[in-house]
Design a protein around this motif. Structure first.
Motif, PDB file in Angstrom:
ATOM      1  N   ARG A   9       0.813  -1.209   0.000  1.00  0.00           N
ATOM      2  CA  ARG A   9       0.000   0.000   0.000  1.00  0.00           C
ATOM      3  C   ARG A   9       0.847   1.260   0.000  1.00  0.00           C
ATOM      4  O   ARG A   9       2.023   1.230   0.336  1.00  0.00           O
ATOM      5  CB  ARG A   9      -0.905   0.007   1.209  1.00  0.00           C
ATOM      6  N   ASP A  10       0.205   2.352  -0.368  1.00  0.00           N
ATOM      7  CA  ASP A  10       0.751   3.677  -0.138  1.00  0.00           C
ATOM      8  C   ASP A  10      -0.365   4.495   0.513  1.00  0.00           C
ATOM      9  O   ASP A  10      -1.438   3.965   0.800  1.00  0.00           O
ATOM     10  CB  ASP A  10       1.273   4.317  -1.437  1.00  0.00           C
ATOM     11  N   ASP A  11      -0.134   5.748   0.767  1.00  0.00           N
ATOM     12  CA  ASP A  11      -1.144   6.561   1.442  1.00  0.00           C
ATOM     13  C   ASP A  11      -2.456   6.617   0.659  1.00  0.00           C
ATOM     14  O   ASP A  11      -3.532   6.624   1.238  1.00  0.00           O
ATOM     15  CB  ASP A  11      -0.625   7.981   1.678  1.00  0.00           C
ATOM     16  N   THR A  12      -2.366   6.639  -0.662  1.00  0.00           N
ATOM     17  CA  THR A  12      -3.549   6.745  -1.500  1.00  0.00           C
ATOM     18  C   THR A  12      -4.376   5.457  -1.486  1.00  0.00           C
ATOM     19  O   THR A  12      -5.602   5.500  -1.545  1.00  0.00           O
ATOM     20  CB  THR A  12      -3.140   7.074  -2.951  1.00  0.00           C
ATOM     21  N   SER A  13      -3.722   4.320  -1.383  1.00  0.00           N
ATOM     22  CA  SER A  13      -4.428   3.040  -1.467  1.00  0.00           C
ATOM     23  C   SER A  13      -4.730   2.417  -0.104  1.00  0.00           C
ATOM     24  O   SER A  13      -5.368   1.361  -0.044  1.00  0.00           O
ATOM     25  CB  SER A  13      -3.606   2.054  -2.301  1.00  0.00           C
ATOM     26  N   GLU A  39      -9.810   4.273  -8.731  1.00  0.00           N
ATOM     27  CA  GLU A  39      -8.807   5.164  -9.314  1.00  0.00           C
ATOM     28  C   GLU A  39      -9.393   6.490  -9.799  1.00  0.00           C
ATOM     29  O   GLU A  39      -8.653   7.382 -10.195  1.00  0.00           O
ATOM     30  CB  GLU A  39      -8.062   4.471 -10.459  1.00  0.00           C
ATOM     31  N   ARG A  41     -10.742  10.195  -9.967  1.00  0.00           N
ATOM     32  CA  ARG A  41     -10.315  11.395  -9.249  1.00  0.00           C
ATOM     33  C   ARG A  41     -11.405  12.449  -9.185  1.00  0.00           C
ATOM     34  O   ARG A  41     -11.350  13.342  -8.351  1.00  0.00           O
ATOM     35  CB  ARG A  41      -9.050  11.986  -9.889  1.00  0.00           C
TER      36      ARG A  41
END
Length: 141
Positions: A9-13, A39, A41
């Motif tokens: 993961r990253d912050d967005t996911s 996804e 926006r």
């Protein structure tokens, strides 16, 4: 390996993978009420970037699919062949997914349902991922 390379993961996911770990499929909803894929926006109806997370049913229908025999990325080399599919969720959005299960007699419009698998190797697991599989419709006579 499980056939699914390790995903991190990253912050967005993070919210998406937190939901998947609870076996929930997380999408987004725009101010117009349109349910959008993760996804997205902006809400295409309103143009607003004010999207809120929404848990969807995980039910859908198969739109199209392809068996991938040549890995598009080195990380997927051990996963081929696999089935990549487009699914229309019951709530409306189309999502590109990995299709698992009995795929021998697929037809467009077949019902499918999300289930969840852990990515990576057992000794080095990654995030839980949603995949879709055909729903046995059970023929009765």
């Amino acid at each position: 390996m499980t056939g699914f390379p390790q995903v991190e993961r990253d912050d967005t996911s993070a919210a998406f993978y937190d939901a998947a770990a609870r076996e929930e499929l997380l999408m987004q909803r725009g101010p117009s009420g349109t349910v959008l894929p993760p996804e997205a926006r902006t809400d295409p109806a309103s143009g607003s970037a004010d999207l809120e997370p929404v848990t969807v049913s995980g039910d859908g229908v198969l739109v199209s699919w392809a068996v991938v025999h040549r890995a598009p990325l080195p990380a997927l080399a051990d996963a081929v062949p696999y089935v990549s599919a487009v699914v229309e969720l019951a709530e409306g959005p189309w999502v590109i997914v990995r299709l698992v299960g009995d795929i021998c007699s697929l037809s467009a419009g077949d019902p499918v349902r999300a289930r969840f698998v852990r990515s990576g190797a057992p000794e080095d697991p990654g995030e839980v991922l949603p995949v879709f599989e055909p729903v046995a419709t059970g023929v009765t006579s």
